[in-house]
Design a protein around this motif. Structure first.
Motif, short mmCIF file in Angstrom:
data_model
loop_
_atom_site.label_atom_id
_atom_site.label_comp_id
_atom_site.label_asym_id
_atom_site.label_seq_id
_atom_site.Cartn_x
_atom_site.Cartn_y
_atom_site.Cartn_z
N GLU A 31 0.83 -1.21 0.00
CA GLU A 31 0.00 0.00 0.00
C GLU A 31 0.86 1.26 0.00
N ARG A 32 1.93 1.26 0.82
CA ARG A 32 2.84 2.40 0.86
C ARG A 32 3.49 2.62 -0.51
N ARG A 33 3.92 1.52 -1.15
CA ARG A 33 4.57 1.60 -2.47
C ARG A 33 3.60 2.21 -3.49
N ALA A 34 2.35 1.76 -3.50
CA ALA A 34 1.35 2.30 -4.43
C ALA A 34 1.11 3.78 -4.18
N ALA A 35 1.06 4.19 -2.91
CA ALA A 35 0.85 5.60 -2.58
C ALA A 35 2.03 6.45 -3.04
N ILE A 36 3.24 5.96 -2.84
CA ILE A 36 4.43 6.69 -3.30
C ILE A 36 4.41 6.82 -4.81
N GLN A 37 4.07 5.73 -5.50
CA GLN A 37 4.03 5.78 -6.96
C GLN A 37 3.01 6.80 -7.44
N ARG A 38 1.81 6.79 -6.87
CA ARG A 38 0.78 7.76 -7.27
C ARG A 38 1.26 9.19 -7.02
N SER A 39 1.88 9.40 -5.86
CA SER A 39 2.35 10.73 -5.51
C SER A 39 3.41 11.23 -6.49
N LEU A 40 4.37 10.38 -6.82
CA LEU A 40 5.43 10.78 -7.74
C LEU A 40 4.90 10.99 -9.16
N LEU A 41 3.97 10.16 -9.59
CA LEU A 41 3.37 10.35 -10.91
C LEU A 41 2.62 11.68 -10.96
N ASP A 42 1.87 11.99 -9.91
CA ASP A 42 1.11 13.24 -9.85
C ASP A 42 2.03 14.46 -9.80
N GLU A 43 3.12 14.34 -9.06
CA GLU A 43 4.02 15.49 -8.89
C GLU A 43 4.87 15.77 -10.11
N PHE A 44 5.41 14.72 -10.75
CA PHE A 44 6.40 14.93 -11.82
C PHE A 44 5.86 14.68 -13.22
N HIS A 45 4.73 14.01 -13.36
CA HIS A 45 4.12 13.76 -14.67
C HIS A 45 5.09 13.12 -15.66
N CYS A 46 5.82 12.14 -15.17
CA CYS A 46 6.73 11.39 -16.03
C CYS A 46 6.81 9.95 -15.51
N PRO A 47 7.34 9.04 -16.34
CA PRO A 47 7.41 7.64 -15.94
C PRO A 47 8.22 7.43 -14.66
N LEU A 48 7.90 6.33 -13.98
CA LEU A 48 8.63 5.93 -12.79
C LEU A 48 9.42 4.66 -13.07
N VAL A 49 10.60 4.59 -12.51
CA VAL A 49 11.38 3.36 -12.46
C VAL A 49 11.39 2.93 -11.00
N CYS A 50 10.99 1.68 -10.75
CA CYS A 50 10.93 1.16 -9.39
C CYS A 50 11.73 -0.12 -9.31
N LEU A 51 12.71 -0.15 -8.43
CA LEU A 51 13.56 -1.32 -8.23
C LEU A 51 13.24 -1.98 -6.89
N THR A 52 13.00 -3.27 -6.94
CA THR A 52 12.95 -4.11 -5.75
C THR A 52 13.74 -5.37 -6.09
N LEU A 53 13.98 -6.21 -5.10
CA LEU A 53 14.64 -7.48 -5.35
C LEU A 53 13.65 -8.62 -5.18
N ASN A 54 13.77 -9.63 -6.04
CA ASN A 54 12.91 -10.81 -5.98
C ASN A 54 13.43 -11.75 -4.90
N ILE A 55 12.89 -11.61 -3.70
CA ILE A 55 13.30 -12.44 -2.56
C ILE A 55 12.04 -13.07 -1.97
N PRO A 56 11.80 -14.37 -2.22
CA PRO A 56 10.62 -15.01 -1.64
C PRO A 56 10.84 -15.35 -0.17
N GLY A 57 9.76 -15.63 0.52
CA GLY A 57 9.87 -16.07 1.91
C GLY A 57 9.74 -14.94 2.90
N PRO A 58 9.85 -15.28 4.19
CA PRO A 58 9.61 -14.30 5.25
C PRO A 58 10.78 -13.36 5.53
#
Length: 191
Positions: A31-58
């Motif tokens: 939810e936090r990630r989605a809110a940040i993405q919406r905020s940055l899209l609204d503020e800068f009006h340009c594409p976003l690049v989002c990096l995370t790592l694929n780490i399964p498990g707890p």
């Protein structure tokens, strides 16, 4: 001014290292990630690049994840700079739910995704990177839009989404392979 903490390998701050996360933590992080993405899209009006790592498990922040994340951040910024794209805003989140990089980038989303897919496909460490490019309408650019096959499973080479959905491999098997990839990385500062 971009936050450059993620680019400093000597910062000795590795929040979440080896901490387990609960489902509620992951849902809140999403939810936090989605809110940040919406905020940055609204503020800068340009594409976003989002990096995370694929780490399964707890445990999302394994040994060497901070170094792998920092390397991914540097690689993305270098590739964007080499291609002439301007980064308007950089935000880094380091929590036990995983590390995240958000970049507002002035450029064409599909062209940016092509370059990010090359990083994801560029060696074993790149296989751990999940680099999304998000259009102004909030939709992700898919690899298939420019003729690339979907990402493959770390263990068997089949489409990753199919293995994930069917739970073909155990979390322990996947984490063992990820730890091997992380150990193989030589996280020197000159790379």
């Amino acid at each position: 001014m971009p936050d450059t903490q993620a680019l400093n390998p000597n910062n000795n701050q590795n929040p979440g290292l080896l901490e387990e996360v609960a489902l509620e933590d992951m849902l809140n992080a999403r939810e936090r990630r989605a809110a940040i993405q919406r905020s940055l899209l609204d503020e800068f009006h340009c594409p976003l690049v989002c990096l995370t790592l694929n780490i399964p498990g707890p445990v999302k922040v394994l040994d060497r994840v901070p170094e792998a994340f920092d390397r991914g951040c540097r690689r993305i910024l270098d590739v964007l700079d080499e291609a002439g794209f301007t980064v308007l805003r950089q935000l880094v989140i380091r929590e036990k739910t995983g590390y995240e990089l958000f970049l507002s980038v002035n450029g064409n989303a599909v062209e940016i995704k092509e370059r990010m897919a090359a990083i994801e496909d560029g060696g074993r460490l790149g296989r751990l990177y999940d680099i999304d490019v998000i259009r102004l309408d909030g939709q992700k650019v898919s690899r298939e839009e420019f003729g690339l096959a979907p990402r493959t499973c770390l263990l068997c080479g089949q489409p990753a989404h199919a293995c994930s959905r069917s739970r073909r491999h155990s979390v322990a098997e996947l984490v063992e392979e990820i730890q091997t990839i992380l150990r193989e990385g030589s996280f020197r500062s000159d790379e």
